[in-house]
Write a protein that holds these residues in place. Sequence first.
Motif, PDB file in Angstrom:
ATOM      1  N   LYS A   1       4.592   1.089  -3.254  1.00 18.04           N
ATOM      2  CA  LYS A   1       4.568   1.065  -1.778  1.00 18.04           C
ATOM      3  C   LYS A   1       4.022   2.380  -1.214  1.00 18.04           C
ATOM      4  CE  LYS A   1       8.487  -2.016  -1.352  1.00 18.04           C
ATOM      5  NZ  LYS A   1       9.912  -1.803  -1.586  1.00 18.04           N
TER       6      LYS A   1
ATOM      7  N   ASN B   1       8.895   1.340  -5.560  1.00 17.23           N
ATOM      8  CA  ASN B   1       8.762   2.321  -4.480  1.00 17.23           C
ATOM      9  C   ASN B   1       7.428   3.066  -4.574  1.00 17.23           C
ATOM     10  OD1 ASN B   1      11.355   1.668  -3.708  1.00 17.23           O
ATOM     11  ND2 ASN B   1      12.297   3.542  -4.507  1.00 17.23           N
TER      12      ASN B   1
ATOM     13  N   GLU C   1      17.543   2.661  -8.546  1.00 19.45           N
ATOM     14  CA  GLU C   1      16.410   2.607  -7.631  1.00 19.45           C
ATOM     15  C   GLU C   1      15.192   1.973  -8.328  1.00 19.45           C
ATOM     16  OE1 GLU C   1      17.200   3.868  -4.370  1.00 19.45           O
ATOM     17  OE2 GLU C   1      15.131   3.283  -4.077  1.00 19.45           O
TER      18      GLU C   1
END
Length: 237
Positions: free
Chosen positions: A10, A7, A2
């Motif tokens: 964001k 992430n 991941e």
Amino acid sequence: MEDIRGNLEKVEKRIAEAAEGSGRKPEDVLLVAVSKTRTPEEINTAIDAGVTHIGENKVQEIMDKYDEVKPVKWHMIGHLQTNKVKYIIDKVDLIHSVDSLKLAKEIDKRAASHGITMDVLVQINPADEESKFGVSLGETKGLIEDILEQCENVNIRGLMSVAPIAEDPRDVKVYFDKVKAEYDEFSRIDHPRLDFKYLSMGMSHDFEVAIEAGANLVRVGSAIFGERDYSKVRIGG
Ligand SMILES: *Cc1c(COP(=O)(O)O)cnc(C)c1O
């Protein structure tokens, strides 16, 4: 693997937009990265990327990871059994899940024996769901009064809530609104151990709606670390 850093960026951007959309500053909303089921390596990646607060929902996971994770503030966000308070009292900065006087008294006792005061949130179950922990809105005042009277080493720093699951989180915003209204009531009370600072509401699927309703602490896991794989985690704890 991941993209934890990507992430996180964001999520931070979405938090900033939601905060600004409701007339607040991005830094007024604290992000607690929920690291349950994640390895110390994954957590350290998030810390290197800027995470300063992490949340776990099981005592066992906190104990297993504590020594391997870089310096960070730990939040206990899950249901806490009275007999396990002693294992985390010297590790966590904030316990989000106080929902009984019995639990608060145990936290009080363990905090006293360590010479500290413990910061806690009272967990509310605003839709009175069977499947969730927390006190009902109607029980909140009584519990807070009892804790203030009987638990000298416990500071009540705010409220925590998990909203019902809904396809569209806007459909359950009413529950966030109810908890916010309760939060505002207690924020007005003057008491040395009632020092409201945190309204902990909002997870990956609903944090923007929670922020809009007034949350200033969001607990975000899968949007940062990816979907959880519970098969990797031992049961219990
Ligand atoms: C797991 C968990 C979260 C984070 O959930 P995500 O959907 O992964 O963001 C937040 N709060 C509590 C109490 C949790 O147990």
